[in-house]
Motif scaffolding. Structure first.
Motif, PDB file in Angstrom:
ATOM      1  N   LEU A 190      44.456  34.666  33.080  1.00 46.68           N
ATOM      2  CA  LEU A 190      44.969  33.871  33.896  1.00 46.68           C
ATOM      3  C   LEU A 190      44.462  32.576  33.775  1.00 46.68           C
ATOM      4  O   LEU A 190      44.804  31.583  33.484  1.00 46.68           O
ATOM      5  CB  LEU A 190      45.345  34.377  35.301  1.00 46.68           C
ATOM      6  N   ASP A 191      42.912  32.687  33.698  1.00 45.30           N
ATOM      7  CA  ASP A 191      42.282  31.583  33.784  1.00 45.30           C
ATOM      8  C   ASP A 191      42.232  30.741  32.532  1.00 45.30           C
ATOM      9  O   ASP A 191      42.447  29.512  32.468  1.00 45.30           O
ATOM     10  CB  ASP A 191      40.805  31.725  34.147  1.00 45.30           C
ATOM     11  N   MET A 192      42.204  31.555  31.647  1.00 48.95           N
ATOM     12  CA  MET A 192      42.379  30.974  30.055  1.00 48.95           C
ATOM     13  C   MET A 192      43.583  30.141  29.884  1.00 48.95           C
ATOM     14  O   MET A 192      43.736  29.282  29.195  1.00 48.95           O
ATOM     15  CB  MET A 192      42.120  31.884  29.074  1.00 48.95           C
ATOM     16  N   VAL A 193      45.047  31.056  30.465  1.00 51.30           N
ATOM     17  CA  VAL A 193      46.116  30.359  30.037  1.00 51.30           C
ATOM     18  C   VAL A 193      46.168  29.160  30.920  1.00 51.30           C
ATOM     19  O   VAL A 193      46.920  27.966  30.282  1.00 51.30           O
ATOM     20  CB  VAL A 193      47.156  31.167  30.317  1.00 51.30           C
ATOM     21  N   ARG A 194      45.610  29.179  32.070  1.00 54.13           N
ATOM     22  CA  ARG A 194      45.717  27.876  32.883  1.00 54.13           C
ATOM     23  C   ARG A 194      45.021  26.589  32.308  1.00 54.13           C
ATOM     24  O   ARG A 194      45.424  25.612  32.170  1.00 54.13           O
ATOM     25  CB  ARG A 194      45.245  27.986  34.244  1.00 54.13           C
TER      26      ARG A 194
END
Length: 500
Positions: A190-194
């Motif tokens: 999730l952090d990477m996609v954000r």
């Protein structure tokens, strides 16, 4: 004597009128009772803020009990072994109180009402058979959804996302039930996609945590805006629109129509055919067929069940439009189009009534009608729900996806994640009232004939009394009346006697 006669005539007239009234009342019950009965039912179902029906409709008081079951993927670490079938073990139930209230209620002049839902879930810690601290293995919904939604991306984007998945994720996750439901959990993907907006569709937002009901407890409006008919006709209880439209774009043809009721009310005078309910969670309507006549707490009712629910057109040809462009074996509905293109599919628990394909590709599931059927039982005249078994299972499609090393060698299966089970039966107090309402036609017929008989008896008795009274009066007049000629004859005789 004259005064007594007048009183008698008055009483006879009164009794005759009383008999006529009773007979007419009995005939009215026989001839016009269906309309009177419908009026009684419509009055009981009148949706106005001051009525009992409105209070029951606007809030479910007392709250309902909702049981949730999860599936523990016991051999998830062997997902890449083609000789091993994925095995799932049911765990639970995890018991909640569900409070489902209406809000923003607005009545309109065209006999409709618009509203939204407020949903609250309270975990029953002391009564739940299982605690939310249980830890299970389940499908990784974040990675699976990201790969599924990106399967048609540009190869460069897919390569970037694939690399991120391989370094941060597995096909499965190990979490507590609490994390999977409401609390949510953080995930490096999730952090990477954000942080890489290039991977996101325009206007898309990524949450800081994932949970199936994360940030959905004690919120309103998430189920959409509903508009329902309230008029006393064949449309009572049916939905006019959802989110201000009478159809959706999630399915083609008739499958995209807003059809059926919102679940609480149905048109009265039910037949042994079918009922339809619209579900915003399914983004479509559920079609339930009549199964059989049953008796619930002394109430005669019709049971409608899910024999053709989620059919792909095999049994019901018009259901083919639910395929969403790609028909899958019957018994599972593709709702990915209304879940932001995530690979979400719904079915009955344990794939009950579904094609054997689903349970043959995995192990551990045992479908049966008693525990896994979806049914609604209605009192046919009023269409009031007297018993309901609301059960639904959420599944995630796991399949090989080219360009994503994490998923290239996985089997194609529909992974069961969880299902809810909510059985609600009419309360004892309401059951007594409904029994009385249901017995009214029989009571009416008996009462009508009794009134007619009593009325006829009163009228016949009064007429007989009048006839007898008239005859008696004539006899009395004849007995005491002395003809004038007789008196004239007696006078000379008397005088003659006295003279002699």
């Amino acid at each position: 004597m004259k005064r007594v006669s007048i009183i008698g005539k008055y009483c006879n007239g009164f009794f005759l009128l009383f008999g006529v009234v009773l007979s007419m009342l009995g005939l009215t019950l026989l001839l016009y009772f269906p309309s009177i009965y419908d009026f009684i039912i419509h009055s009981a179902l009148d949706l106005r803020p001051e009525t009992e029906a409105y209070k029951a409709w606007s809030t479910n008081d007392p709250p309902l009990i909702l049981d949730m079951y999860f599936f523990n993927w016991t051999n998830a670490d062997q997902v890449y072994d083609p000789t091993v079938k994925p095995h799932f073990e049911q765990v639970g139930p995890y018991r909640f109180l569900e409070i489902k209230e209406k809000c923003n209620i607005t009545f309109h002049e065209n006999d409709t009402v618009s509203f939204q839902f407020v949903k609250r879930y309270h975990f029953m810690e002391d009564e739940s058979p299982k605690p939310l601290t249980d830890v299970i293995n389940t499908i990784n919904p974040i990675a699976t959804s990201a790969a599924y939604k990106s399967r048609f991306f540009h190869p460069l984007k897919k390569l970037m996302l694939s690399f991120g998945m391989s370094s941060t994720s597995k096909v499965y996750v190990t979490k507590t039930i609490d994390e999977l439901l409401f609390t949510g959990y953080e995930d490096p993907l999730l952090d990477m996609v954000r942080s890489l907006s290039i991977l996101l569709p325009e206007g898309a937002n990524v949450s800081d945590k994932f949970g199936w009901f994360y940030q959905r407890n004690n919120t309103y409006g998430l189920s959409g805006d509903f508009s329902m008919y309230t008029g006393h006709d064949e449309n009572f209880g049916k939905l006019l629109s959802w989110d201000y439209r009478n159809r959706t774009d999630f399915y083609e043809g008739t499958c995209g129509e807003i059809r059926g009721s919102a679940g609480e009310f149905h048109p009265i005078n039910r037949e042994r055919d079918f009922i339809e309910i619209y579900s915003s969670e399914m983004c479509s309507y559920a079609h339930l067929q009549y199964e059989k006549d049953v008796t619930v707490k002394g109430i005669k009712a019709y049971k409608y069940s899910s024999d053709t629910l989620f059919d792909n057109g095999t049994k019901v040809p018009e259901n083919a439009c639910f395929c969403n462009g790609e028909c899958i074996p019957s018994g599972v509905l593709n709702i990915s189009s209304c879940r932001m293109d995530a690979p979400i599919f719904i079915s009955l628990p344990h794939f009950y009534n579904a094609d054997p394909y689903y349970i043959e590709s995995i192990e551990g599931l045992n479908p049966n009608k008693e525990e896994h059927d979806f049914y609604i039982t209605l009192e046919p005249k009023s269409a009031i729900v007297v018993d309901i078994g609301a059960r639904m299972q959420l599944n995630v499609l796991l399949q090989p996806i080219k360009g994503f090393s994490l998923f290239e060698k996985v089997p194609k299966i529909y992974v069961p994640v969880f299902f809810f089970d909510q059985v609600v039966t009419v309360t004892d107090d309401l059951a007594v009232k409904m029994q009385l309402l249901q017995n009214l036609p029989d009571i009416r017929e008996t009462a009508a004939y009794i009134l007619i008989i009593i009325g006829v008896v009163f009228m016949m008795s009064t007429l007989c009394c009048w006839v007898n009274s008239t005859k008696s009066q004539k006899l009395n007049r004849n007995e005491y009346k002395i003809p004038p000629q007789s008196i004239a004859d007696e006078i000379p005789l008397k005088l003659k006697t006295e003279t002699t």
